[in-house]
Structure formats: structure tokens, C-alpha cells
Design an enzyme around this catalytic site. Structure first.
Site, PDB file in Angstrom:
ATOM      1  N   TYR A  89       0.833  -1.203   0.000  1.00  0.00           N
ATOM      2  CA  TYR A  89       0.000   0.000   0.000  1.00  0.00           C
ATOM      3  C   TYR A  89       0.872   1.260   0.000  1.00  0.00           C
ATOM      4  CZ  TYR A  89      -3.593   3.287   1.666  1.00  0.00           C
ATOM      5  OH  TYR A  89      -4.448   4.346   1.813  1.00  0.00           O
ATOM      6  N   LYS A  93       1.007   4.026  -2.938  1.00  0.00           N
ATOM      7  CA  LYS A  93       0.670   5.416  -2.659  1.00  0.00           C
ATOM      8  C   LYS A  93       1.847   6.348  -2.930  1.00  0.00           C
ATOM      9  CE  LYS A  93      -3.655   5.203  -1.608  1.00  0.00           C
ATOM     10  NZ  LYS A  93      -4.637   5.816  -2.516  1.00  0.00           N
TER      11      LYS A  93
END
Length: 177
Positions: A89, A93
Site C-alpha cells: 500500500y 501510494k
């Protein structure tokens, strides 16, 4: 989605990329499928919708029509700082940040501004699922002493989409209190 917007509204001015999923796991235990799922939603998702919008706007420009468009991406505090148990993640991001900066430079001369919001510690469903102790620990680290409200993020997005922000491209705005 771009065709539906054009069919419904007659034109397209703003794309807000705000998709995301989690497949949290420590890196040593993470599967390739968990890695790929996150990359597909966060990075490929932002790329795909932006690509179709940019093709539309470039077509408008080639027809001699002025383009005043915006792409607003959403990243996370994990993309700015990393996050234990979320290497996939956090990497995705962080990739959204790099896309924003590159797109901002590449597309500015076409009349397309690209910016990014980085919300963290916002009072959303995900924080309703944690223990009160964890939530208190999160709040204790926030200089403002409280969780952010979703409408505060929306106000920032509105500003990035507005004429008041017409000189801003390639920026990543941290909204984490």
C-alpha cells in the site's frame, strides 16, 4: 467512465482519482497476488482513468479548443512515510505521488493541472473498526489533537479544482492535522 461523463454532462473538466484497497500483511508474509492487487487498483487505476481523460483533453486542444482541466489524485500518509504491515500500500501510494509530479510537469502545457491530496487520520469507516485504544494513540500523535473530518478533505479538493489554484501543478498536499 469518461464517455459516461461526456454523455451525461457534455464535457469533462475534473478527474478525481480516489480508489483504494488494502491487503495488509508484513512484507515477509505477503504474496505476489496481494502485491499485484494493490498496484492494480492504486497505480493502474489512477493511470487508466487519467489516460482516457488526457486523450479527451488533448483531442480538444488539437481542435483548437482551450483546455482548463484538472486531475486530482489521492495518496496517503503511508505513501509519504511508509507504514508497517503495508509495504504494498505504501509503495503504491508513493507511486501515486510520483505519477502526480510527472503528470503535473508533462501535462501543464496542455492546460491540465495535476495535484494530489494526502489525507491521514481522517474520521472515516476504517477508523471506526479499530479499538478505542488504537484510535486514542492515533489522535495523540496529531498536532491538531483530533481526527480530520471528510469534509475538510473535500474543501481541499474543491480548492485544488478551482481557479483560485490555477498556478498549482505537481503538488502533494498533506492534510493530516
Amino acid at each position: 467512465a469518461i464517455k459516461q461523463a461526456l454523455d451525461s454532462f457534455g464535457d469533462l473538466h475534473i478527474v478525481l482519482n480516489n480508489a483504494g484497497i488494502n491487503r495488509d500483511r508484513m512484507f515477509a508474509s505477503m504474496t505476489e497476488q496481494e502485491w499485484d492487487a494493490i498496484m492494480a487498483v492504486h497505480l493502474k487505476g489512477h493511470f487508466c482513468i487519467s489516460s482516457h481523460a488526457v486523450h479527451y483533453w488533448r483531442g480538444q486542444s488539437k481542435e483548437g479548443k482551450p483546455v482548463d482541466a484538472r486531475i486530482i489524485n489521492t495518496t496517503s500518509g503511508a505513501g509519504l512515510q511508509g507504514s508497517i504491515g503495508q509495504s504494498n500500500y505504501a509503495a503504491a501510494k508513493a507511486g501515486v505521488i510520483a505519477l502526480t509530479k510527472a503528470f503535473g510537469k508533462e501535462l501543464a502545457m496542455t492546460g491540465i493541472r495535476v495535484n494530489c491530496v494526502a489525507p491521514a487520520a481522517i474520521d472515516t469507516e476504517i477508523l471506526h473498526q479499530v479499538t478505542p485504544e488504537f484510535k486514542a494513540a492515533v489522535i495523540a500523535k496529531i498536532p491538531m489533537g483530533r481526527l480530520g473530518r471528510p469534509e475538510e478533505v473535500a474543501h481541499l479538493v474543491n480548492w485544488l479544482a478551482s481557479e483560485e489554484c490555477s498556478f498549482c501543478t505537481g503538488a502533494v498536499v498533506d492534510i493530516s492535522g
